[in-house]
Design an enzyme around this catalytic site. Structure first.
Site, PDB file in Angstrom:
ATOM      1  N   GLU A 191       0.825  -1.202   0.000  1.00  0.00           N
ATOM      2  CA  GLU A 191       0.000   0.000   0.000  1.00  0.00           C
ATOM      3  C   GLU A 191       0.865   1.261   0.000  1.00  0.00           C
ATOM      4  OE1 GLU A 191      -3.707  -2.224   2.305  1.00  0.00           O
ATOM      5  OE2 GLU A 191      -2.616  -0.615   3.341  1.00  0.00           O
ATOM      6  N   GLU A 294      -4.731  -9.188  -1.102  1.00  0.00           N
ATOM      7  CA  GLU A 294      -5.123  -8.990   0.298  1.00  0.00           C
ATOM      8  C   GLU A 294      -6.550  -8.501   0.376  1.00  0.00           C
ATOM      9  OE1 GLU A 294      -2.368  -6.907   2.945  1.00  0.00           O
ATOM     10  OE2 GLU A 294      -4.094  -5.932   3.876  1.00  0.00           O
TER      11      GLU A 294
END
Length: 480
Positions: A191, A294
């Site tokens: 991220e 994820e």
């Protein structure tokens, strides 16, 4: 009555598997438990020890494993004056131990997570990816693996970009030579565009601009090749949102994109109509594979999880789908975990320990079993006409699997298989095998329960779905 027309030729793509990440849960003492390994990575029915009882669960048969390459080390006698800066909000179980201390290697580190990694391999997992949430603390600008002082600041020191790349490659090679684990891919970011990683975060994290990502990807490819790891692909960039992943991919230079063997993305963007998923798939193109690397949500029923699996497979076309925390609290896990996050550290470091127990099973576990036990690696995902239904075909077994999520009142659906040349069902009675889970937060009546067979009438069959259910249907002797 509604209809689902299954097309054996439209939108098809190969399936690699379902998976789980090993941090943070496997970094605790849960990483040593054989019963959890069997439940997650085995396919037989297995007994799992809870805090107050044992339960028998259907093994999920996960085959994709994501291993977290840690960023934390602690001083030992004789070390220099430099020390890792710990976020005031982090707890011990979210500090993942690293192997390279800057001056020497500690291959005994991170023993719990490595234990579960090897257990998953021994139970049949065969797709391994190593990912980094933050570079080791001593490679960062401020010595803090939770992030820079501001969330918009990159925290990997530019002089350490090559060092970071060599670190990832060295651990990848060591795992192959000494652990017997072949990481098929490495992911150097987590991220990276999210404005959440800062010195007071409650976990590890690191911001990277797109330019900074490119400056790591190039030496990473070189470092892998130099260590004889030319077969290890680079994944990027594990962005939190589909829109961020699209922007990052478009922002990377063309020569850097050619080094990326797969695009990874997380599933935390609200995208009910799947516009963001479709945009990312279009930007990446049809030939570059994508993983949904994820996903997690705090709804224990599993209904939201099932709906998002359907959206992902229809619009994003990922070749694998990975759950973040199989064991977690507050409805986030498939299993409910209780962790020690409060025991004071004697030296003033992060509180907590690596002690942990499993206290319950969420309906979400059984919901995921509806997918993982019936859509297996090597099958092909087909177009089922709607986001609420996933279709997969097993060429070797001539078997069609259909999974429908009904997030509403009872309804009857007709499944139309007339685009197949043959659909004869199972045995002389043309039976369709059925499994059902009630995706409710209350105690569900059915948890991955074998239900009454449906019956083919020619090449169609009706099925009535109860409210808030996930239903798996298997049809044998099907020919596209």
């Amino acid at each position: 009555m509604s209809e689902r027309v299954v097309d054996p030729c439209s939108g098809t793509f190969p399936w690699e598997g379902w998976g789980a990440c090993l941090s943070w849960w496997a970094g605790t003492e849960l990483g040593r438990r054989d019963d959890l390994a069997r439940a997650l990575f085995g396919r037989g029915r297995t007994r799992v020890r809870l805090a107050d009882q044992d339960v028998t669960l259907p093994g999920l048969g996960l085959t994709v494993v994501r291993y977290d390459l840690g960023a934390c080390t602690w001083p030992r006698p004789g070390d220099g004056p430099a020390r890792m800066i710990e976020s005031p909000r982090i707890v011990r179980r979210k500090q993942i131990e690293g192997y390279w201390r800057g001056t020497d290697w500690d291959w005994a580190a991170d023993a719990n997570q490595r234990s579960m990694l090897l257990k998953s391999r021994d139970l049949g997992a065969d797709h391994f990816e190593m990912f980094s949430v933050s570079p080791p603390w001593w490679m960062t600008v401020n010595g803090n693996p939770s992030g820079a002082e501001r969330p918009d600041q990159d925290n990997l020191a530019p002089p350490h970009r090559e060092t970071f790349a060599r670190y990832i490659a060295a651990v990848t090679r060591h795992a192959r030579d000494h652990w017997g684990v072949r990481f098929g891919s490495v992911e150097p970011f987590n991220e990276p565009s999210l404005l959440a990683w800062h010195a007071s975060q409650n976990q590890e994290g690191c911001h990277f601009t797109v330019d900074a990502q490119a400056a790591v990807l190039t030496p990473l490819r070189r470092a892998l090749d130099e260590r004889g790891l030319g077969d290890v692909r680079i994944s990027a960039s594990d962005e939190c949102f589909y829109s961020q992943a699209t922007n990052t991919w478009r922002g990377l230079p063309a020569d850097v994109r050619r080094m990326v063997g797969r695009v990874n993305v997380h599933g935390y963007e609200r995208d009910d109509e799947s516009a963001g998923r479709a945009a990312l798939r279009t930007a990446v193109g049809a030939t570059t594979p994508i993983w949904q690397s994820e996903y997690c949500d705090g709804e224990p029923s599993g209904l939201k999880t099932a709906l998002n699996i359907g959206r992902d497979l229809r619009s994003l076309h990922p070749r694998a789908w990975v759950y973040w925390q199989p064991v977690d609290g507050s409805g986030w896990g498939l299993l409910t975990g209780a962790y020690d996050d409060t025991t004071p550290h004697p030296n003033g470091g992060a509180p907590g320990s690596l002690r942990a127990t499993v206290t319950g099973v969420n309906p979400k576990y059984y919901v995921l079993a509806q997918y993982t036990r019936h859509i297996r690696p090597g099958m092909r995902i087909l177009d089922a006409g709607r986001r609420d239904t996933v279709a997969a075909y097993d060429d070797a077994a001539d078997r069609l699997t259909l999974i429908t999520t009904n997030a509403g009142p009872a309804r009857t659906v007709t499944y139309d298989l007339r685009r197949f040349s043959r659909a004869a069902g199972h045995g002389d009675d043309h039976a369709v095998r059925v499994w059902v889970t009630d995706a409710t937060d209350d105690r569900p009546a059915r948890t991955y329960a074998r239900d009454h067979d449906a019956r083919l009438d020619g090449r169609t069959f009706p099925m009535t779905h109860a409210p808030d259910t996930v239903t798996t249907m298997e049809v044998d002797n099907v020919k596209p």
